[in-house]
Write a protein that holds these residues in place. Structure first.
Motif, PDB file in Angstrom:
ATOM      1  N   ALA A   1      15.475 -36.325  26.986  1.00 23.52           N
ATOM      2  CA  ALA A   1      15.527 -35.782  25.779  1.00 23.52           C
ATOM      3  C   ALA A   1      14.363 -36.462  25.111  1.00 23.52           C
ATOM      4  O   ALA A   1      13.997 -37.683  25.459  1.00 23.52           O
ATOM      5  CB  ALA A   1      16.745 -36.462  25.089  1.00 23.52           C
ATOM      6  N   VAL A   2      13.974 -35.983  24.080  1.00 20.27           N
ATOM      7  CA  VAL A   2      12.720 -36.570  23.451  1.00 20.27           C
ATOM      8  C   VAL A   2      13.011 -36.889  21.874  1.00 20.27           C
ATOM      9  O   VAL A   2      13.595 -36.061  21.234  1.00 20.27           O
ATOM     10  CB  VAL A   2      11.456 -35.588  23.571  1.00 20.27           C
ATOM     11  N   LEU A   3      12.501 -37.994  21.516  1.00 17.83           N
ATOM     12  CA  LEU A   3      12.675 -38.479  20.091  1.00 17.83           C
ATOM     13  C   LEU A   3      11.226 -38.493  19.682  1.00 17.83           C
ATOM     14  O   LEU A   3      10.496 -39.374  20.073  1.00 17.83           O
ATOM     15  CB  LEU A   3      13.494 -39.652  19.910  1.00 17.83           C
ATOM     16  N   GLU A   4      10.977 -37.780  18.492  1.00 15.11           N
ATOM     17  CA  GLU A   4       9.495 -37.617  17.889  1.00 15.11           C
ATOM     18  C   GLU A   4       9.545 -38.919  16.853  1.00 15.11           C
ATOM     19  O   GLU A   4      10.306 -38.847  15.927  1.00 15.11           O
ATOM     20  CB  GLU A   4       9.337 -36.442  17.259  1.00 15.11           C
ATOM     21  N   VAL A   5       8.580 -39.821  16.872  1.00 15.29           N
ATOM     22  CA  VAL A   5       8.202 -40.737  16.037  1.00 15.29           C
ATOM     23  C   VAL A   5       7.104 -40.486  15.266  1.00 15.29           C
ATOM     24  O   VAL A   5       5.982 -41.044  15.727  1.00 15.29           O
ATOM     25  CB  VAL A   5       8.495 -42.199  16.656  1.00 15.29           C
ATOM     26  N   ALA A   6       7.298 -39.742  14.195  1.00 14.65           N
ATOM     27  CA  ALA A   6       5.968 -39.223  13.608  1.00 14.65           C
ATOM     28  C   ALA A   6       5.446 -40.449  12.717  1.00 14.65           C
ATOM     29  O   ALA A   6       4.160 -40.233  12.281  1.00 14.65           O
ATOM     30  CB  ALA A   6       6.184 -37.986  12.878  1.00 14.65           C
ATOM     31  N   ALA A   7       5.936 -41.413  12.238  1.00 17.12           N
ATOM     32  CA  ALA A   7       5.401 -42.453  11.434  1.00 17.12           C
ATOM     33  C   ALA A   7       6.078 -43.775  11.637  1.00 17.12           C
ATOM     34  O   ALA A   7       6.760 -43.839  12.718  1.00 17.12           O
ATOM     35  CB  ALA A   7       5.712 -42.052   9.786  1.00 17.12           C
ATOM     36  N   GLU A   8       5.825 -44.840  10.965  1.00 16.27           N
ATOM     37  CA  GLU A   8       6.388 -46.050  11.203  1.00 16.27           C
ATOM     38  C   GLU A   8       8.043 -45.845  11.189  1.00 16.27           C
ATOM     39  O   GLU A   8       8.643 -45.085  10.302  1.00 16.27           O
ATOM     40  CB  GLU A   8       5.780 -47.098  10.406  1.00 16.27           C
ATOM     41  N   PRO A   9       8.845 -46.452  12.105  1.00 14.19           N
ATOM     42  CA  PRO A   9      10.047 -46.029  11.987  1.00 14.19           C
ATOM     43  C   PRO A   9      11.120 -46.558  10.928  1.00 14.19           C
ATOM     44  O   PRO A   9      10.737 -47.662  10.474  1.00 14.19           O
ATOM     45  CB  PRO A   9      10.547 -46.485  13.362  1.00 14.19           C
ATOM     46  N   THR A  10      11.972 -45.879  10.605  1.00 15.39           N
ATOM     47  CA  THR A  10      12.850 -46.455   9.653  1.00 15.39           C
ATOM     48  C   THR A  10      14.338 -46.495  10.012  1.00 15.39           C
ATOM     49  O   THR A  10      14.603 -46.214  11.308  1.00 15.39           O
ATOM     50  CB  THR A  10      13.011 -45.089   8.378  1.00 15.39           C
ATOM     51  N   VAL A  11      15.007 -46.977   9.321  1.00 15.82           N
ATOM     52  CA  VAL A  11      16.597 -47.332   9.856  1.00 15.82           C
ATOM     53  C   VAL A  11      17.087 -45.936  10.058  1.00 15.82           C
ATOM     54  O   VAL A  11      17.881 -45.913  10.948  1.00 15.82           O
ATOM     55  CB  VAL A  11      17.204 -47.988   8.505  1.00 15.82           C
ATOM     56  N   GLU A  12      16.922 -44.890   9.352  1.00 18.04           N
ATOM     57  CA  GLU A  12      17.231 -43.645   9.369  1.00 18.04           C
ATOM     58  C   GLU A  12      17.072 -43.150  10.942  1.00 18.04           C
ATOM     59  O   GLU A  12      17.724 -42.269  11.446  1.00 18.04           O
ATOM     60  CB  GLU A  12      17.073 -42.651   8.439  1.00 18.04           C
ATOM     61  N   LEU A  13      15.483 -43.311  10.997  1.00 15.42           N
ATOM     62  CA  LEU A  13      15.153 -42.743  12.540  1.00 15.42           C
ATOM     63  C   LEU A  13      15.895 -43.388  13.703  1.00 15.42           C
ATOM     64  O   LEU A  13      16.160 -42.730  14.737  1.00 15.42           O
ATOM     65  CB  LEU A  13      13.725 -42.894  12.687  1.00 15.42           C
ATOM     66  N   ALA A  14      16.146 -44.742  13.540  1.00 16.27           N
ATOM     67  CA  ALA A  14      16.774 -45.407  14.659  1.00 16.27           C
ATOM     68  C   ALA A  14      18.270 -44.946  14.768  1.00 16.27           C
ATOM     69  O   ALA A  14      18.697 -44.778  15.988  1.00 16.27           O
ATOM     70  CB  ALA A  14      16.697 -46.891  14.344  1.00 16.27           C
ATOM     71  N   ARG A  15      18.837 -44.694  13.704  1.00 17.76           N
ATOM     72  CA  ARG A  15      20.163 -43.952  13.698  1.00 17.76           C
ATOM     73  C   ARG A  15      20.138 -42.645  14.496  1.00 17.76           C
ATOM     74  O   ARG A  15      20.898 -42.259  15.403  1.00 17.76           O
ATOM     75  CB  ARG A  15      20.794 -43.663  12.376  1.00 17.76           C
ATOM     76  N   ALA A  16      19.131 -41.942  14.178  1.00 18.52           N
ATOM     77  CA  ALA A  16      18.821 -40.557  14.857  1.00 18.52           C
ATOM     78  C   ALA A  16      18.726 -40.561  16.234  1.00 18.52           C
ATOM     79  O   ALA A  16      19.042 -39.654  17.146  1.00 18.52           O
ATOM     80  CB  ALA A  16      17.737 -39.694  13.969  1.00 18.52           C
TER      81      ALA A  16
ATOM     82  N   VAL B   1      10.236 -53.641  14.043  1.00 21.79           N
ATOM     83  CA  VAL B   1      10.047 -53.552  12.688  1.00 21.79           C
ATOM     84  C   VAL B   1      10.697 -52.367  12.238  1.00 21.79           C
ATOM     85  O   VAL B   1      10.255 -51.009  12.643  1.00 21.79           O
ATOM     86  CB  VAL B   1       8.741 -53.987  12.379  1.00 21.79           C
ATOM     87  N   LEU B   2      11.661 -52.189  11.493  1.00 21.27           N
ATOM     88  CA  LEU B   2      11.979 -50.895  10.769  1.00 21.27           C
ATOM     89  C   LEU B   2      11.799 -50.909   9.146  1.00 21.27           C
ATOM     90  O   LEU B   2      12.184 -51.952   8.757  1.00 21.27           O
ATOM     91  CB  LEU B   2      13.646 -50.779  11.119  1.00 21.27           C
ATOM     92  N   ALA B   3      11.341 -49.882   8.696  1.00 14.21           N
ATOM     93  CA  ALA B   3      11.198 -49.860   7.243  1.00 14.21           C
ATOM     94  C   ALA B   3      12.518 -49.321   6.636  1.00 14.21           C
ATOM     95  O   ALA B   3      13.302 -48.401   7.341  1.00 14.21           O
ATOM     96  CB  ALA B   3      10.373 -48.980   6.918  1.00 14.21           C
ATOM     97  N   SER B   4      12.835 -49.784   5.606  1.00 14.29           N
ATOM     98  CA  SER B   4      14.184 -49.442   4.842  1.00 14.29           C
ATOM     99  C   SER B   4      13.496 -48.884   3.429  1.00 14.29           C
ATOM    100  O   SER B   4      13.558 -49.729   2.603  1.00 14.29           O
ATOM    101  CB  SER B   4      15.298 -50.420   4.482  1.00 14.29           C
ATOM    102  N   PRO B   5      13.199 -47.567   3.279  1.00 13.06           N
ATOM    103  CA  PRO B   5      12.720 -47.089   2.052  1.00 13.06           C
ATOM    104  C   PRO B   5      13.623 -47.473   0.582  1.00 13.06           C
ATOM    105  O   PRO B   5      12.885 -47.807  -0.135  1.00 13.06           O
ATOM    106  CB  PRO B   5      12.371 -45.492   2.267  1.00 13.06           C
ATOM    107  N   GLU B   6      14.961 -47.432   1.043  1.00 10.43           N
ATOM    108  CA  GLU B   6      15.800 -47.895   0.002  1.00 10.43           C
ATOM    109  C   GLU B   6      15.504 -49.358  -0.735  1.00 10.43           C
ATOM    110  O   GLU B   6      15.745 -49.649  -1.792  1.00 10.43           O
ATOM    111  CB  GLU B   6      17.320 -47.490   0.214  1.00 10.43           C
ATOM    112  N   HIS B   7      15.157 -50.324   0.394  1.00 11.56           N
ATOM    113  CA  HIS B   7      14.973 -51.538  -0.095  1.00 11.56           C
ATOM    114  C   HIS B   7      13.687 -51.866  -0.480  1.00 11.56           C
ATOM    115  O   HIS B   7      13.237 -52.872  -0.720  1.00 11.56           O
ATOM    116  CB  HIS B   7      15.317 -52.676   1.074  1.00 11.56           C
TER     117      HIS B   7
END
Ligand SMILES: [Zn+2]
Length: 384
Positions: A58-73, A149-155
């Motif tokens: 299965a493939v997970l596309e990581v189109a930009a610096e990863p976020t908390v949300e992307l890790a969950r997905a 490193v994960l980004a959290s846009p909310e923080h």
């Protein structure tokens, strides 16, 4: 920092050399039977390689610096697929995403349970599922480091998941994969790799082992950075930079970083600046500020000698001074057409917030001297 009492952790197997990506199917055969592949925005780029794996993927596309949300997905996609091994083929963002997903599959829970600074800081104490990191840029050294490193846009912040259990099981480093990197990516990632050798070299946590790695990394950066930028097909230069990135990753994982990364991490949380460009713009102003602070303190701080050693390694001149090293860095930034932070929307009025957040970042622990909020603001203003 020159003592003989030190620790050095490395858990993964490192396989390096041109053409070695062809060994990926054999590597995977011993690790799992269902694969989650993390790739960049264009998975088709690796279709040929993925077709050779011979395992359900299965493939997970990581189109930009990863976020908390992307890790969950990513975790959800891996669970749905029944993945028992993660392969991350890409730049630092893709590898960080793969490491985060592999850790969460092994430990359960949500990224925010474990994230430093913005999360609950729960301990990561279960092994990650096996992760094979295949870098396609020469920069972060994420293939051998213990954090993601994960980004959290909310923080409006980036933070790390961190544990020795997160070091990828295998780092498969094939410099041929970096030949197609466009010059701006070569510049940004290469300057990150250089910084990740320099900061551990002057860190109070440096040890004889990290000194050896960081010094060799700087020598490789001096040999390969300008050449790889000028001619992407120069495989010797690409190999130098892939090695520099690998050495920097091992050095930083054991000796920490410094003010460049403390500030760059915060900047990356509030503006869309490539990490390596943020590091590059901050590098000379941070060296200047650190050297000034070190010279104002008690005489003979060992970091001053280390800055001079770095200058000798970068310039190739046995008599080079710290000033000569700074001149080499500034000239390299010009040759590599590195823009200032203002090009990414950072303004003087952001300096206060960035400096305040950077003071508490984990990277600051590796800075050779304590810098004040005012020092950090002045550095930022010089990096615009
Ligand atoms: Zn970095």
């Amino acid at each position: 920092m020159t003592g003989t009492r030190f620790e050095f952790a490395t858990a993964g197997r490192i396989m390096a050399g041109a053409g070695r990506v062809a060994e990926l199917p054999e590597v995977l055969a011993g690790l799992g039977s269902r694969v989650l592949v993390c790739t960049g925005a264009n998975p088709a780029r690796h279709a040929g390689l993925l077709a050779t794996l011979g395992l359900p993927t299965a493939v997970l596309e990581v189109a930009a610096e990863p976020t908390v949300e992307l890790a969950r997905a990513g975790v959800a996609a891996a669970r749905e697929h029944g993945a028992d091994v993660v392969v991350a083929i890409g730049g630092g963002s893709v590898i960080d995403a793969g490491k985060a997903v592999a850790m969460l599959l092994g430990n359960g829970g949500d990224p925010l349970d474990y994230l430093e600074v913005i999360g609950s800081g729960r301990a990561i104490n279960q092994p990650a599922v096996p992760c094979v990191a295949v870098p396609t840029t020469a920069g972060t050294g994420a293939e051998v480091t213990a954090n993601a490193v994960l980004a959290s846009p909310e923080h409006r912040l980036k933070a790390s998941l961190r544990s020795p259990l997160m070091v990828p099981r295998v780092a498969l480093v094939d410099p041929q994969l970096t030949v197609s990197c466009p010059p701006p990516v070569t510049a940004a990632s290469g300057l990150d790799a250089l910084t990740q050798c320099l900061e551990p070299l002057v860190s109070p946590r440096a040890s004889p082992l990290t000194d050896g790695l960081a010094s060799e990394g700087l020598r490789r950066a001096a040999a390969g950075l300008r050449a790889a930028y000028a001619n992407g097909e120069d495989l010797a230069a690409r190999a130098d930079m892939a090695t520099c990135a690998l050495l920097g990753g091992m050095a930083l994982a054991n000796a920490k970083l410094g003010a460049v990364h403390g500030l760059a991490g915060v900047i990356g949380g509030i503006a869309d600046v490539p990490h390596g460009i943020a590091c590059a713009t901050l590098l000379a102003p941070v060296i200047d500020a650190n050297v000034h602070a070190l010279r104002s303190g008690p005489a003979g701080h060992p970091a001053l000698d280390r800055y001079a050693r770095a200058a000798r390694l970068l310039t190739g001149e046995p008599a080079a001074s710290v000033q000569d090293g700074l001149a080499w860095i500034r000239q390299t930034l010009t040759l590599l057409a590195v823009p200032g932070l203002a090009a990414f929307g950072i303004r003087p009025q952001h300096a206060d917030e960035i400096a305040a957040k950077a003071l508490t970042s984990s990277s600051m622990q590796g800075n050779p001297v304590a810098l004040s909020h005012g020092d950090l603001k002045a550095i930022l203003e010089r990096a615009l």
